[in-house]
Structure formats: C-alpha cells, structure tokens
Write an enzyme that holds these catalytic residues in place. Structure first.
Site, PDB file in Angstrom:
ATOM      1  N   TYR A 112       0.828  -1.202   0.000  1.00 52.24           N
ATOM      2  CA  TYR A 112       0.000   0.000   0.000  1.00 52.24           C
ATOM      3  C   TYR A 112       0.868   1.259   0.000  1.00 52.24           C
ATOM      4  O   TYR A 112       2.083   1.196  -0.090  1.00 52.24           O
ATOM      5  CB  TYR A 112      -0.925   0.001   1.225  1.00 52.24           C
ATOM      6  CG  TYR A 112      -1.770  -1.252   1.342  1.00 52.24           C
ATOM      7  CD1 TYR A 112      -2.865  -1.443   0.504  1.00 52.24           C
ATOM      8  CD2 TYR A 112      -1.454  -2.249   2.261  1.00 52.24           C
ATOM      9  CE1 TYR A 112      -3.638  -2.594   0.599  1.00 52.24           C
ATOM     10  CE2 TYR A 112      -2.222  -3.397   2.359  1.00 52.24           C
ATOM     11  CZ  TYR A 112      -3.317  -3.567   1.519  1.00 52.24           C
ATOM     12  OH  TYR A 112      -4.070  -4.702   1.597  1.00 52.24           O
TER      13      TYR A 112
ATOM     14  N   GLU B  71       5.295  -2.985 -13.675  1.00 54.63           N
ATOM     15  CA  GLU B  71       6.613  -3.506 -13.293  1.00 54.63           C
ATOM     16  C   GLU B  71       7.295  -4.021 -14.559  1.00 54.63           C
ATOM     17  O   GLU B  71       7.065  -5.148 -15.001  1.00 54.63           O
ATOM     18  CB  GLU B  71       6.466  -4.616 -12.246  1.00 54.63           C
ATOM     19  CG  GLU B  71       5.837  -4.161 -10.931  1.00 54.63           C
ATOM     20  CD  GLU B  71       6.783  -3.312 -10.082  1.00 54.63           C
ATOM     21  OE1 GLU B  71       7.953  -3.130 -10.478  1.00 54.63           O
ATOM     22  OE2 GLU B  71       6.351  -2.844  -9.010  1.00 54.63           O
TER      23      GLU B  71
END
Length: 397
Positions: free
Chosen positions: A346, A365
């Site tokens: 988070y 990513e």
C-alpha cells in the site's frame, strides 16, 4: 525551426508548405493570432531544423529544393536575405530539414543531466510541448512535467519514483520521442494514427520523479554528502541498489493510502536506501509535488512505471472503476505482462490515486531481473510496453 513572417503568410500556408498539421503549428505559437500574422514576426515550425549549406558550382535553389523534395518557397522562406537568382558560390544558406530520427537515446545511463539535455532539444524541435516545473527535489532539481495534446481526456505517465529503476525514464522518454515523430511525420505507431490522439487526449509525462536518487545510483554521492550517504547505505559506497530519495525515504511508500499499515510493517524505521516510508505521509518534496499535480489535473488514467516483474497492479480496496478491468485485459493482451488486481502493498501513488479519485491507475513492473535492470533488456521492455502506452492513450470505452 524559426522563420520570419512575410506579407500574405498564414499558418495554413505553412502547414501546406511543410506538410505539418496546422494544429501543431498553432500550438507551437500560442502568442500569435492564427487569424492574422504580423509581418516580421518570428514563428516556429515544429518537426524541422535548419541545416547550413554552402553553395557549390551549379547549385540553384530550385535544384536544391528538388533534391530535398520540398517546395522552393520553403527555401525562400528560410533565406529571405538572399537574391535567389544570383547566389554566389561559397555562400552559406539554410536548408529546412525534416526531423525523421529520434533525439532520445534511451540506451544509456539516463541521469537528470541527460534528461535536461534531451528536454531542451525536444522543446526546440517540438515547441507544441508544454513544459512545466511542478516542484523541486530535495536538492533543488526541477521536477518536470510535459504536456502533449489539448484534448479533454487526460492520461498521466511517470517514471523513476525509485532511483535504481531509472531505465523506466529511458523507456518513457523513448515513447515520447516516438509519439512526437509520429505526429510531425504523419506515421502511425503499430497502426495507431496519433493525430486524433493529440486532438482528443492530453498526455502528461513526469519522466523523473526522483532525480537526486537516480543521479546517486548512476554517478555516486555528491562530495558534500558522501559520508552521510555512505552511513545511510549501511557503510557501503556501492549505491546501485538505492531506491529511496536522497534523504532515504521510499517515495512510493509515501502516499496516504494505508500508509500506517506500511509504516508499521516495514523493517526500516529510519532513513535507509529502501523501504522507509518516512515519518509521515507526503513528507518529501517529490511526493508533495506529485500529489498536488494529481489534485490539480484529476487525470482520467494514470500509469506509474517501475521495475521489475513483467506484471502490473490495478486495484485498491475495490475502489477502481469498471474501466480499469477492461484496460487491464487489453494491457495483458498487448504486452504479455501478468495482470494482478490486488497486491499486499500500500501507500503507493497508484493506490492513493484510486482511493482519492476512483479512476483507473496502474503500477507497471517493467522487465524482469535484479534492479537496476541492464540496458540489454531495453529493446524487449520497450517492445512489451509500447502496446500498453498506446492502449492507455487511444482506447476509450
């Protein structure tokens, strides 16, 4: 390319003369009235540069124009101080030259200095880019945002939140350059015509969120901070694994979206090369600038580029809109990357953006391996992610 307005010249005429969309010319010259150009005023023609040329035996403007496949009036426009009928040998003139190859070389250690150099050159050739400084890093380096297009839809992309993920800046700047070349040369990218994108979508790019950290990884520590940073780096003078900003705060753990959860479970409780989320959310000038930009613009879509994993994350607490799932399926299809809705992490920019605005946001990513990823992966990463960039700006459900 700068030219001087003559009697009777119009933006429409320049558009026809240089085969450049009139909207790009108008946007390159915001201080000029498109309805009536002033004689003697200086006007920018995007996508062109002037090249000097020395007249040789047998040269005429008409022959030179024919060799360049341009209208002879283009030569007369950029050489208004010469008599076209009597040009002496060895006279230097200017030839308008269309830019057809990239300025950006992404296959290099892409420091903030390289970024500055490329930005200056891109703005010179493509003056319809709007360049803003949205803030400064800890060390006072400008945080640049570029806007391309003037559409109501807004797509934001950013890179290098993490210092040792600087290859993301190389990838993003390469996409930007390809997009600009496509616009001024009327060439599609993977079949996508980009001029409608320019007209309908404003693309916002922050290519380097963490310039201090990137420069630390690539160049090493500044002399006046060397001992302090080596101490933060657990006594090591090898900074290739450094993710944080120059103060040792992980910028993608700084946003108020379950920040307290991340703060509690992170092992790092003080400034460190990675994973320290700060003493409070939005404590760093870089994250403050990114949060303020988001609040001001309220983008429709957001892509945050990271490495590594060949995957992307797109959910937060069920607050993501239905469109995000459709985009995720398309991203997965065009890239081969794995789509992951929820991940037990988070306080990232994507998390906060979904929480704050309930709009589509993604953490990408790129590539696979150990950060910093080697430049040998550049071509593969760019090939995989180009489709994601195009879907993000082109596909509206």
């Amino acid at each position: 390319m700068k030219i001087t307005v003559r009697n009777g010249d119009t933006f429409w005429y320049y558009s026809q003369l240089f085969y450049i969309p009139i909207g790009l010319i108008i946007d390159s010259n915001p201080s000029h009235d498109p309805g009536g150009l002033k004689i003697g005023a200086e006007v920018e023609i995007p996508g062109f540069i002037k090249e000097s040329y020395t007249i040789k035996q047998g040269d005429t403007l008409w022959k030179l124009a024919g060799k360049r496949n341009i209208n002879v009036d283009a030569l007369l426009l950029v050489n208004q101080n010469i008599n076209p009928n009597t040009i002496d040998i060895d006279t230097t003139i200017y030839l308008p030259s269309r830019v057809v190859t990239p300025i950006v070389n992404g296959k290099q250690a892409y420091s903030s200095e390289v970024l500055e150099k490329d930005l200056r050159r891109l703005i010179e050739i493509y003056p319809f880019i709007k360049l803003n400084s949205i803030g400064e890093s800890v060390m006072g380096k400008p945080l640049y945002e570029m806007k391309i297009g003037n559409g109501r839809k807004k797509v934001h992309m950013d890179a290098s939140f993490h210092a040792n993920e600087w290859i993301t800046t190389s990838i993003l700047m390469t996409f930007l350059n390809d997009y600009l070349l496509s616009l001024t040369n009327n060439l599609p990218i993977r079949g996508v015509q980009t001029l409608p994108v320019y007209s309908g979508v404003t693309v916002s790019i922050v290519p380097m969120v963490n310039p201090d950290g990137v420069d630390l990884v690539i160049k090493g520590p500044p002399k006046n901070m060397k001992s302090q940073l080596i101490k933060l780096n657990k006594g090591s003078s090898d900074f290739t694994g450094w993710k944080a900003n120059i103060r040792g705060v992980d910028l993608n753990n700084q946003f108020p979206a379950k920040w307290e959860v991340e703060k509690e479970r992170k092992e790092e409780k003080t400034p460190a090369p990675r994973d320290f989320p700060g003493d409070k959310p939005l404590s760093e000038p870089e994250t403050i600038a990114m949060a303020e930009l988001a609040k001001e613009e309220e983008f429709d879509r957001l892509l945050a580029l990271h490495t590594q994993g060949k995957e992307f994350y797109w959910g937060y607490e069920g607050l993501e809109p239905p469109e995000a799932e459709r985009l995720a399926k398309d991203f997965e299809r065009v890239s081969g990357y794995q789509s992951i809705r929820y991940v037990d992490s988070y306080a990232g920019y994507k998390d906060w953006y979904i929480k704050e605005f309930q709009k589509s946001a993604f953490t990408l990513e790129l590539g696979k391996g150990i950060n910093p990823l080697p430049l040998s992966q550049f071509d593969e990463i760019y090939r995989d992610t180009l489709g994601i960039f195009l879907v993000a700006v082109y596909r509206w459900y």
